[in-house]
Design an enzyme around this catalytic site. Structure first.
Site, PDB file in Angstrom:
ATOM      1  N   ARG A 282      -0.469   7.146   8.039  1.00 15.25           N
ATOM      2  CA  ARG A 282      -1.888   6.879   7.777  1.00 15.25           C
ATOM      3  C   ARG A 282      -2.152   6.625   6.293  1.00 15.25           C
ATOM      4  O   ARG A 282      -2.764   5.610   5.929  1.00 15.25           O
ATOM      5  CB  ARG A 282      -2.746   8.037   8.276  1.00 15.25           C
ATOM      6  CG  ARG A 282      -2.580   8.327   9.753  1.00 15.25           C
ATOM      7  CD  ARG A 282      -3.681   9.238  10.261  1.00 15.25           C
ATOM      8  NE  ARG A 282      -3.345   9.867  11.532  1.00 15.25           N
ATOM      9  CZ  ARG A 282      -4.231  10.312  12.414  1.00 15.25           C
ATOM     10  NH1 ARG A 282      -5.516  10.188  12.163  1.00 15.25           N
ATOM     11  NH2 ARG A 282      -3.850  10.884  13.533  1.00 15.25           N
ATOM     12  N   GLU A 600      -3.968   2.383  21.831  1.00 10.72           N
ATOM     13  CA  GLU A 600      -2.723   1.831  22.363  1.00 10.72           C
ATOM     14  C   GLU A 600      -2.938   0.679  23.347  1.00 10.72           C
ATOM     15  O   GLU A 600      -2.185  -0.306  23.340  1.00 10.72           O
ATOM     16  CB  GLU A 600      -1.896   2.941  23.016  1.00 10.72           C
ATOM     17  CG  GLU A 600      -1.245   3.896  22.043  1.00 10.72           C
ATOM     18  CD  GLU A 600      -2.239   4.889  21.451  1.00 10.72           C
ATOM     19  OE1 GLU A 600      -1.991   5.382  20.335  1.00 10.72           O
ATOM     20  OE2 GLU A 600      -3.273   5.174  22.117  1.00 10.72           O
ATOM     21  N   THR A 688       2.844   2.113  13.093  1.00 11.06           N
ATOM     22  CA  THR A 688       2.286   2.743  14.281  1.00 11.06           C
ATOM     23  C   THR A 688       0.847   3.206  14.079  1.00 11.06           C
ATOM     24  O   THR A 688       0.246   3.754  14.996  1.00 11.06           O
ATOM     25  CB  THR A 688       3.182   3.927  14.724  1.00 11.06           C
ATOM     26  OG1 THR A 688       2.866   4.297  16.058  1.00 11.06           O
ATOM     27  CG2 THR A 688       3.031   5.113  13.775  1.00 11.06           C
TER      28      THR A 688
END
Length: 719
Positions: A282, A600, A688
């Protein structure tokens, strides 16, 4: 245009503009309110004239015709109206619009804008779209007559009082207006740029509410309107994570405010423990992505502070380097596998407090994109070496068929337990295999080999089909590959269809990839699996009352489970009937009905649209986005929160907005509705947390520093 000019307009001209049914519906202003407003203005005219102020248009106004600036060309405050109207079925929507229309809403926002001493001029981007959290006072009781005048001027300008030529139908401009247009069905030609604009509106609502109620805090609770720090001085958890989304959306003043906070308030010199993985993906990822985008796309949210030669040119990279120097201490374990946490001030790795001190496998193996890109930027090879060593230690365990248990010890690099899944603690290991291969321009085939092996293992051990409708799922093996298959899919698993498609085409469109000699039956089968899993993940959304997926879904399967080779054909469409047969395949437990605004599924929709060019994936994303607008809204603020129960209407709100709502979910919606040449998949990889890094050549400094040990047909190491 002098601010006194509107006084010379006849009130009938203004009222005639406001009298149309569409306009009155859109702005919720009665003729009487306008009359009273004019009376108030007349009484204060002399006072305003005494101020001798003018509204001066700057010489260097940005080009609003530029596609990269399209997000700045919308009416003031449309977000506040549209988020409520998007609810559609809510009984409260109509009254909300009647009591707080555009005119009143903009008046309040403009007043708030002038109160903000640190805000940039309005031409950079529109005034902050703070939803009104209290009842609107009658206009004649307002003290800011100047603000009202500016609002009136803006409305008249917008509705065509000062210009000639055709105007877009006013019913189309507010969000609620064009949500109603979405009735033509699949295949209709929609303006996807306009839909993208609505994603920007949703983002600015969430961001501006955070900025208003919790600025600088790591957590934001939209219902209670409070913020909270994760560590003493904060990590910039929301600000840094959302930074590259704002750059992509061209939200200049918001980027400037975030950058100012980072330059003056953000420090990593804190005696605090932080999670190695989360902080890397992050914070480090956000800083590196902001650095990349601000250099690669200088016309997006342009700031003089980061121009070449400016004092703050390398702010993002400098912050990233400082943070990485602290995080890399986590890799100083006996095995090289990073500890779960790290103390920032002490440069010290710390074992996990549970699972016997074992680290999460996914967390230990999902740091590589970030540290490799930083190594490429700085030339400091030890970042590369530390991250790469982990992959060797993990692979040297010789896991069967490329499927790894979800815990690993940092002390000796051995796995803990046998639990195998592609959900939490397992997911991004597999994601980063194919992405490491792509990040370095396909110069590290070792990671492609590991990806292909793992995907074969998924097919062999985890893929099965549901009953009675034969949806394709990826289950779990809690007791190891020889144990029983659990028909459980975390929402997190829905990263997989997009990643499979990415692995099959290597970032090209499917049509282009099929033309290459490297396209084989394997890639054909991979795309088929990707489509089937995408369909199943979309069903998770169609199953709930709100159209927003639960955190975990179980499925009804045969005993024993059907093998991957079994015949199967799921229904192509999801019948809306509550008693439809396909609903029997899905099983959501009462403890799992929460929705955390996770990214997702829309992430995979983005990949599937870019790769297959099948419009249905865009349409599914649009339907999902509308569900967020309808059911995740906090009506007091107009922004959005997660849900404690997504399977009842009205849903039960959960008082928390995760940073990935801004960093991932809305970014992927934005990219899904954008032209395909924005961050093309053959030029960038997304970490991700949806932070974009460029694909680069390794050069002479870097290389793959290890080789795989020989394996048998099951992937076990040959002694």
């Amino acid at each position: 245009m002098n601010v006194r000019d509107p006084f010379n307009l006849h009130r009938r001209s203004a009222l005639s503009i406001l009298k149309s049914t569409a306009t009155r519906t859109a702005i919720g202003v009665t003729e009487r309110a306008v009359e009273v407003g004019f009376q108030a203005i007349e009484k204060s005219k002399q006072a305003v004239e005494d101020l001798d102020m003018s509204f001066t248009v700057p010489k260097n106004v940005p080009s609003f015709a530029n596609p990269q600036r399209v997000v700045e060309d919308r009416i003031w405050g449309n977000s506040a109206v549209t988020s409520r109207a998007g609810a559609g079925t809510r009984a409260t929507s109509a009254s909300a619009h009647t009591n707080a229309g555009i005119l009143a809403g903009v008046q309040g926002r403009v007043g708030g804008f002038f109160d903000n001493k640190h805000a940039l001029p309005m031409y950079k981007d529109k005034p902050y779209a703070y939803p009104l959290s209290q009842r609107i006072k009658p206009v004649w009781r307002k003290k800011r007559f100047l603000g009202f005048v500016l609002v009136l001027f803006s409305l008249l300008y917008y509705f065509g009082a000062f210009q000639k030529g055709s105007q877009t139908d006013t019913a189309e401009r507010p969000l609620w207006g064009w949500l109603k247009q979405d009735s033509a069905g699949r295949g209709a030609k929609f303006d996807w740029n306009r839909r993208r604009d609505m994603v920007v509106d949703a983002f600015t609502l969430s961001w501006d509410a955070y900025e208003r109620y919790a600025w600088g805090y790591d957590e934001y609770h939209p219902v209670s309107k409070k913020g909270k720090q994760m560590i003493a001085k904060g990590l910039g958890w929301i600000i840094v994570d959302a930074l590259d989304t704002m750059i992509l959306m061209n939200l200049t003043s918001r980027v400037s405010h975030a950058r100012e906070w980072m330059a003056t308030s953000l420090t990593y010199d804190q005696d605090q423990d932080v999670n190695t993985f989360e902080t890397t993906i992050r914070m480090l990822g956000g800083l590196l992505s902001a650095h990349y985008l601000s250099n690669e796309y200088p016309t997006l949210a342009p700031l003089a502070d980061d121009d070449p030669g400016a004092a703050g040119e390398d702010l993002y990279l400098e912050k990233a380097k400082d943070l990485a120097d602290r995080l890399v201490a986590a890799f100083d374990s006996p095995s090289g596998v990073p500890y779960a946490s790290v103390n920032l001030a002490k440069f010290e790795g710390i074992p996990a407090h549970d699972e016997g001190g074992a680290s999460s496998t996914a967390e230990a193996t999902s740091l590589q994109l970030e540290f490799k890109y930083l190594a490429k930027l700085t030339g400091e090879k030890y970042f590369w070496d530390k991250a790469e060593k982990v992959m060797q230690v993990v692979d040297d365990n010789g896991a069967q068929d490329g499927l790894l248990p979800i815990y690993i010890y940092a002390t000796d690099g051995k796995f803990r337990g046998q639990n195998i899944r592609l959900g939490s603690r397992g997911d991004s290991y597999y994601e980063y295999l194919i992405k490491q291969y792509l990040q370095t321009s396909k110069q590290e085939p070792i990671y492609l080999e590991m990806w292909d092996e793992a995907l074969r293992g998924v097919r062999k051990h985890l893929v099965t089909y549901t009953e009675p409708s034969r949806f394709t799922i990826v289950g779990e093996k809690p007791s190891g590959l020889s144990g029983k298959l659990s028909p459980k899919m975390d929402h997190l698993v829905c990263f997989l269809p997009g990643t499979i498609a990415l692995g099959a085409t290597k970032g090209l469109t499917e049509a282009d990839a099929r033309k290459l000699p490297t396209w084989t039956e394997k890639e054909e089968a991979d795309m088929k699996l990707a489509r089937e899993l995408m369909h199943t993940c979309w069903g998770m959304y169609k199953w709930t009352a709100t159209g927003l997926a639960a955190e975990i879904t179980y499925f009804n399967i045969a005993d024993p489970p059907l093998p991957e080779s079994a015949p199967h054909q799921a229904p192509a469409e999801f019948d809306e009937d509550p008693a439809a047969e396909w609903r029997k395949d899905y099983d959501v437990h009462s403890n799992d009905v929460h929705n955390l605004q996770r990214p997702e599924t829309v992430e995979s929709l983005f990949y599937m649209w870019r790769i297959t060019e099948d419009i249905k994936y865009r349409e599914w994303g649009w339907e999902m986005f509308k569900s967020f607008l309808k059911y995740a809204e906090v009506e007091e603020n107009g922004d959005f929160t997660s849900l404690s129960n997504a399977n009842i209407i009205p849903p039960v709100l959960r008082d928390n907005m995760e940073s990935f709502w801004l960093a991932e979910t809305l970014k992927y919606f934005y990219l899904l509705f954008s032209p395909n040449d924005l961050l093309p998949l053959d030029k960038v990889v997304f970490n991700t947390e949806a932070h974009a890094f460029p694909i680069f050549q390794m050069g002479q400094l870097f290389s793959t520093g290890w080789e795989r040990k020989p394996r048998d047909t099951e992937g076990k190491i040959i002694a």
